[in-house]
Design a protein around this motif. Sequence first.
Motif, PDB file in Angstrom:
ATOM      1  N   GLN A 232      -2.807   6.930 -24.951  1.00  0.00           N
ATOM      2  CA  GLN A 232      -3.929   7.438 -25.759  1.00  0.00           C
ATOM      3  C   GLN A 232      -4.352   8.835 -25.306  1.00  0.00           C
ATOM      4  N   VAL A 233      -4.493   9.005 -23.996  1.00  0.00           N
ATOM      5  CA  VAL A 233      -4.991  10.288 -23.488  1.00  0.00           C
ATOM      6  C   VAL A 233      -3.949  11.389 -23.714  1.00  0.00           C
ATOM      7  N   SER A 234      -2.668  11.088 -23.472  1.00  0.00           N
ATOM      8  CA  SER A 234      -1.663  12.153 -23.604  1.00  0.00           C
ATOM      9  C   SER A 234      -1.493  12.581 -25.059  1.00  0.00           C
ATOM     10  N   ASN A 235      -1.917  11.741 -25.989  1.00  0.00           N
ATOM     11  CA  ASN A 235      -1.890  12.157 -27.398  1.00  0.00           C
ATOM     12  C   ASN A 235      -3.106  13.002 -27.772  1.00  0.00           C
ATOM     13  N   ALA A 236      -4.085  13.070 -26.869  1.00  0.00           N
ATOM     14  CA  ALA A 236      -5.334  13.768 -27.205  1.00  0.00           C
ATOM     15  C   ALA A 236      -5.534  15.080 -26.455  1.00  0.00           C
ATOM     16  N   VAL A 237      -4.788  15.279 -25.357  1.00  0.00           N
ATOM     17  CA  VAL A 237      -4.969  16.522 -24.574  1.00  0.00           C
ATOM     18  C   VAL A 237      -3.642  17.270 -24.465  1.00  0.00           C
ATOM     19  N   SER A 238      -3.741  18.573 -24.151  1.00  0.00           N
ATOM     20  CA  SER A 238      -2.508  19.344 -23.969  1.00  0.00           C
ATOM     21  C   SER A 238      -2.199  19.575 -22.489  1.00  0.00           C
ATOM     22  N   VAL A 239      -3.171  19.295 -21.601  1.00  0.00           N
ATOM     23  CA  VAL A 239      -2.890  19.419 -20.160  1.00  0.00           C
ATOM     24  C   VAL A 239      -2.053  18.207 -19.721  1.00  0.00           C
ATOM     25  N   PRO A 240      -1.309  18.333 -18.606  1.00  0.00           N
ATOM     26  CA  PRO A 240      -0.510  17.200 -18.132  1.00  0.00           C
ATOM     27  C   PRO A 240      -1.373  15.983 -17.773  1.00  0.00           C
ATOM     28  N   VAL A 241      -0.794  14.804 -18.012  1.00  0.00           N
ATOM     29  CA  VAL A 241      -1.459  13.553 -17.628  1.00  0.00           C
ATOM     30  C   VAL A 241      -0.732  12.985 -16.407  1.00  0.00           C
ATOM     31  N   ILE A 242      -1.498  12.648 -15.374  1.00  0.00           N
ATOM     32  CA  ILE A 242      -0.952  12.016 -14.170  1.00  0.00           C
ATOM     33  C   ILE A 242      -1.407  10.560 -14.230  1.00  0.00           C
ATOM     34  N   SER A 243      -0.471   9.617 -14.181  1.00  0.00           N
ATOM     35  CA  SER A 243      -0.919   8.226 -14.265  1.00  0.00           C
ATOM     36  C   SER A 243      -1.240   7.700 -12.872  1.00  0.00           C
ATOM     37  N   SER A 244      -2.115   6.713 -12.812  1.00  0.00           N
ATOM     38  CA  SER A 244      -2.457   6.059 -11.549  1.00  0.00           C
ATOM     39  C   SER A 244      -2.816   4.614 -11.849  1.00  0.00           C
ATOM     40  N   GLY A 245      -1.977   3.686 -11.339  1.00  0.00           N
ATOM     41  CA  GLY A 245      -2.309   2.275 -11.502  1.00  0.00           C
ATOM     42  C   GLY A 245      -1.161   1.419 -11.980  1.00  0.00           C
ATOM     43  N   GLY A 246      -0.961   0.288 -11.268  1.00  0.00           N
ATOM     44  CA  GLY A 246      -0.090  -0.769 -11.767  1.00  0.00           C
ATOM     45  C   GLY A 246       1.384  -0.671 -11.448  1.00  0.00           C
ATOM     46  N   VAL A 247       1.797   0.376 -10.710  1.00  0.00           N
ATOM     47  CA  VAL A 247       3.245   0.561 -10.504  1.00  0.00           C
ATOM     48  C   VAL A 247       3.781  -0.344  -9.402  1.00  0.00           C
ATOM     49  N   SER A 248       4.832  -1.107  -9.722  1.00  0.00           N
ATOM     50  CA  SER A 248       5.504  -1.856  -8.654  1.00  0.00           C
ATOM     51  C   SER A 248       7.019  -1.718  -8.680  1.00  0.00           C
ATOM     52  N   CYS A 249       7.602  -1.050  -9.676  1.00  0.00           N
ATOM     53  CA  CYS A 249       9.060  -0.854  -9.651  1.00  0.00           C
ATOM     54  C   CYS A 249       9.425   0.394 -10.443  1.00  0.00           C
ATOM     55  N   GLY A 250      10.694   0.797 -10.316  1.00  0.00           N
ATOM     56  CA  GLY A 250      11.159   2.015 -10.975  1.00  0.00           C
ATOM     57  C   GLY A 250      10.968   1.975 -12.482  1.00  0.00           C
ATOM     58  N   GLN A 251      11.161   0.809 -13.073  1.00  0.00           N
ATOM     59  CA  GLN A 251      10.977   0.686 -14.532  1.00  0.00           C
ATOM     60  C   GLN A 251       9.539   1.016 -14.930  1.00  0.00           C
ATOM     61  N   ASP A 252       8.587   0.646 -14.065  1.00  0.00           N
ATOM     62  CA  ASP A 252       7.174   0.942 -14.371  1.00  0.00           C
ATOM     63  C   ASP A 252       6.944   2.451 -14.436  1.00  0.00           C
ATOM     64  N   VAL A 253       7.555   3.176 -13.476  1.00  0.00           N
ATOM     65  CA  VAL A 253       7.389   4.639 -13.461  1.00  0.00           C
ATOM     66  C   VAL A 253       8.002   5.228 -14.730  1.00  0.00           C
ATOM     67  N   LEU A 254       9.201   4.774 -15.084  1.00  0.00           N
ATOM     68  CA  LEU A 254       9.873   5.294 -16.283  1.00  0.00           C
ATOM     69  C   LEU A 254       9.063   4.975 -17.539  1.00  0.00           C
ATOM     70  N   GLN A 255       8.437   3.797 -17.544  1.00  0.00           N
ATOM     71  CA  GLN A 255       7.618   3.429 -18.699  1.00  0.00           C
ATOM     72  C   GLN A 255       6.410   4.366 -18.830  1.00  0.00           C
ATOM     73  N   LEU A 256       5.793   4.689 -17.689  1.00  0.00           N
ATOM     74  CA  LEU A 256       4.629   5.578 -17.725  1.00  0.00           C
ATOM     75  C   LEU A 256       5.035   6.997 -18.140  1.00  0.00           C
TER      76      LEU A 256
END
Length: 291
Positions: A232-256
Amino acid sequence: MSFPSLTRKLWGTEFVSPVMLASGTSGFGEELFKLGCLTGAGAVVSKAVTLKPRSGNPPPRLLETPFGLLNSIGLANPGAQHVLEHILPAVSNLPCPLVINVAGESVQEFADVISVLKESAVHIGYEINVSCPNVAEGGAAFGVDPEVVFRVSEAVSQVADRPFSVKLTPNGGDMVQAAVAAQKGGASAVTVCNTFLGMKIDWKTGKSVIKRKVAGYTSPALLPLVVARVWQVSNAVSVPVISSGGVSCGQDVLQLLAAGAEMVQVGTRLMRRPCAAGELLDEMKKLTGEQ
Ligand SMILES: Cc1cc2nc3c(=O)[nH]c(=O)nc-3n(C[C@H](O)[C@H](O)[C@H](O)COP(=O)(O)O)c2cc1C
């Protein structure tokens, strides 16, 4: 589909990996560096720094639950001047960039912390923690009111001589509006997001086990909530979005990354897997075929 490169460029800096170590889960990186666990880390985000030293909350500060972790650290830190004089010189040789997480009790305190820390050349930027209570204006978190987020962002951009991300709160308010306000105020990125409020009550006494009552909750089960907010946020802003939360494996990072994140933080996982950054990067390389 072609996958995004795992090396990243943000704020004019090259990162070997999209994985950042989340604030409060690896100090200033020194201990993990000594353990050889910064290999594969794109960057370290420091523990929160406030203007004055803070001793933090009474114990227990960490409480494991069946599916996650409650934390109530209370922004314990030695204060900006001590960090400038003693901690930053000791971490000037980290193998990856350092971002300093900044907290405050008033709009002015964020700017004051940065005025002290800007004397150092060790860090590449700041992460502004607007999840803390705005004591000067009634105690609600800065981040719940886009107008206040705008004012914090504007005050920081007037004093900061390097880029900064505003770390948003999921606990009340409209995160998309808060992100837009942070960008309008001059933020160079937004971090989505801080911990979700959680609580544990001892049913025998009826009292909260954590002395400050509510705490920050983290869990791999929260990943879909973070993915939705990053999208939602990355569709609303033009600055980079850094995610934080919920990561436990490589697939999670790729999904984010697929959801729109430029960089992805990992925090709680470090408690069990201190070398998680390198492990996640290796996993992602295998998954995407990148060497
Ligand atoms: C023990 C602990 C301390 C934390 N301290 C801070 C902090 O000082 N400042 C901040 O912005 N976030 C803090 N956080 C939140 C993390 O930076 C991160 O946003 C959160 O843990 C979500 O990521 P995770 O699910 O990978 O743990 C803390 C989290 C934990 C578990």
